[in-house]
Design an enzyme around this catalytic site. Sequence first.
Site, PDB file in Angstrom:
ATOM      1  N   GLY A 145     -13.393 -14.336 -33.014  1.00  0.00           N
ATOM      2  CA  GLY A 145     -12.195 -14.267 -33.842  1.00  0.00           C
ATOM      3  C   GLY A 145     -11.030 -14.993 -33.167  1.00  0.00           C
ATOM      4  CB  SER A 146      -7.422 -14.420 -33.344  1.00  0.00           C
ATOM      5  OG  SER A 146      -7.444 -14.421 -34.760  1.00  0.00           O
TER       6      SER A 146
END
Lengths: 382, 623
Positions: free
Chosen positions: B320-321
């Site tokens: 993810g981020s």
Amino acid sequence: MVSYMASRHRDLTLGAKLLMVNWGLVFLVTLIASIGFAMLYSSAGGSWSPWAGKQVVRFIAGFIVMIGVALVDIRFWARWAYPIYAVTLIGLVAVEVMGSIGMGAQRWIDLGFFQLQPSEIMKLALVLALARYFHGISLEQVGRPLMLVAPLILVLLPVVLVLKQPNLGTATLLMLGSGAIFFLAGVRLWKFAIIIVAVLSALPVVWQFMHDYQKRRVLTFMDPENDPLGAGYNILQSMIAMGSGGITGKGYLQGSQSQLRFLPEVQTDFIFTQVGEEFGMIGGVVLLFLYVCLFAYGIAIGLGCRNQFGRLVALGITTQFFLYVFINMSMVMGLIPVVGIPLPLVSYGGSAMMTLLLGCGLMLSVSIHREHRLPRRVDGLN
Amino acid sequence: MASDNETGRYKTLTRRTAMLAGGQLTIVAVLVGRMYYLQVVESSQYQMMADENRIDMRLLPPLRGRILDRFGQELASNRQNFRAILIPEQTDEVEQTLDALARVVPFDDHQKRKVLREIARRRPFVPVTVVENLTWEQFAAVNVHGPELSGIQPEVGETRYYPYADQLAHVIGYVAAVAENEVDDDPLLQLPGFRIGKNGIERAFDKRLRGTAGSSRVEVNAYGRMIRELQRREGESGDEVIMTLDMGLQRFAYDAMGQESGAAVVMDVHTGEVLALASTPGFDPNLFNTGLSHAEWNALRSNERNPLINKPIAGLYPPGSTFKMMTALAGLESRIVTADHPVFCSGVTSLGNHEFHCWKKEGHGTVDMLGALEGSCDLYFYDVARRVGIDRIAEMCGRFGLGRPTGIELPNERAGIIPSTQWKLQTMGKSWQQGETLVAGIGQGYITTTPLQLAQMVSRIANGGHAVSPRLVRSAGTTEFSTGATPSLGISPANLATVIEGMNRVTNSPTGTAFKKRISEPGWEMAGKTGTAQVRRITMAERAAGVRKQEDKPWIERHHALFVGFAPVSAPRYAVAVIVEHGGSGSGAAAPVARDLLREAQRLDPLSRQAVSPSGGTGSGPS
């Protein structure tokens, strides 16, 4: 009753007879038996029970019987040779019949206090009967083939019965022992050659009739390491025990093979293994030497006797003794297949001890009564 | 009675007796010769065979080496195992004895049947273990009832013990009985009841922990019964393994995860020493030693939270981020974008006929790189990824150790996936789509990483771009392991500084995604990056219906929550990576755990304290 005792000699008194007992032979027998006690004490891991103690008691009983037999006049044995043989043969038939009517394969008649093995008694009875027969015929008669038919039947009847039991060891002993008496009586060598050829050609037939366990013993003998945990186990372990004893042995009570029970039932037929393991080659040779002395005594007694019956009895029993020692030691050392024959006077076992001491008693009787001259016709039976 | 005849007969007899005696003497000579052959010529061979017959070698199992944390705390040790054994031949009635035992200690019918089966299989003098792991009171009871329990003997053995049970299960692993395919040339493995390492450090260092077998030469009889011991050689205890872990921090990490399923890693950004490696939920490795029931094993296997998987090294999650630093560095290092590259975020962008959304529906407005990291703007990194291309991103990931095992000293580590055009062609036989680059730019799509890889990545960022790798073991026996060379990754310091500043803003700027989870103690401040990874694609229909709140979804459909970070910002020392499976959001579920961990790490400060030095072995032999 008295007529046939036509001897020039007075009958000996009991005291005189006791003095004439060949005490050297008695000492030798006791010495060998004592070695047996010591080995049995060691087999039990240094204990009088379960074997050594019983063996001593049996020896004492057998010893008394031996002296008793020794004191009986040789003429008595000559006269009763055939009846003894006949009764023993009936005994053999009896155990055979008892076995076949469902009492199991037993080889003895239970007399309550004693288990009588007719096959053991037969070893001596046959010697007596053959000695009696050859005593009764001249050398010239021995040369006639027809005259050999009767003694051959005397031999073959018990041999067949014993083989049926089945007891290969005793049958072998009976045949070889009888052969020796035939030989000593003067049967011509070529006749033996014929018999040997006949036996060899009969071997395949015999093989057919042999029990599986007997066949296995022979096969195992050919290659003991083939089946090290099965039938070859005894021979292999026995050879390991002997071999590991070396020259001087591992010491009394120190035989790892026998002490640790790698050899099952070492106290019976394989007792020589333990002698070899604990006392090494020296122990083995000493014991063998004692036996050789025993044979020498037997031969001396035989040749020193003035009647053919006594000579043949003494030499026949001596030969049987020799055969015991030879077969047992050869088997233990892996020279011949395993046959159930004990080491005389040393192996644990009541019947064999009794037979052997009876045999010694007969030899002593021959020795005591060596000066008797027996007429060729001992009584009216012949 | 012809005297001549009698003489002739005697002569014949004498001659033949001489022949017979001669034959007998020959045979006697043969017997003596045979004795000579057996007892002199071949004697040594038979001597050897006799010794083999009676001497049996018995192995004495060595004491397994202990496993310690960096400060000497015992993580795996050997504990006395009070047990009762039965020698069947010493009792007349085995069943009665067992029933009598059942009145003294817990012993059910199932165990009884097992013991009876075992007894039936073995020879009557072979001891059979009846009950193990008795308490002292139970053991004492067996002793007291001795007279009624004929054939039963109380015995003290050694068994492996893991004092921290669940908290360390995945790192330490466990020992269990040897499986058939594991038997090698070490005779110890043939020993009944011997245990070997099956997982974790117990497995990775099994040969060193195992030690060498002692031996006892015993004299046995033909039935194998021992008569006496002839010679005894004690074995050598296994090596002591000292780990880099700080049990205090490890326990804190495990507890900080609470009831959640996930992983938490703390490591030294400079040396790679792992201080905590927690995987939740755990399991009790002590159970494997005594033997798990079928039901217990199935329960562990079928649990949807996968307690048996060591999540920090074998759990694969989309980063993810937390991946955005890679996209940023790929852009900066390739000089395709600069730190002040502006992107306008309206909340959605399109490529072809696909729409790509930002997590912030209303958009971030115009942001530069620092702002994009701070607010975790998806549209910004779609843009950078599109400009840079997947292969440059993959190359940057390679430098930071993603997509390949870190090489930590544990079995079953997984590599994860960093896709590239070539990768897709090779594995799927299809060409790369530009839309996939966009998704990869925010750490979604094909990308998967392990939490340990993320900790390694953030360490390499924090330490100024050095290729540090995580390690768990400081020493085994007298062998000390040290951090290998950490060559520079060749990243420009200015670009690294940009990324670090972005991470600093995430926690320390009021508009940062994790500002609320910052460490406020002066000097202990942390920098980091939140990550919220979609477990499955959000469909157009769902988006149209309004994104459901995470709490409203079933657990298994919620997003994974991630956080990577380090502290202190001013002089980075501790790196952390936390993943809370289906935790909803990185800032909500993972950041608080990471914050607590970094605060606790700095409070305990294990790296500044003196660690124990290796002592060689466990020392004493088997008691």
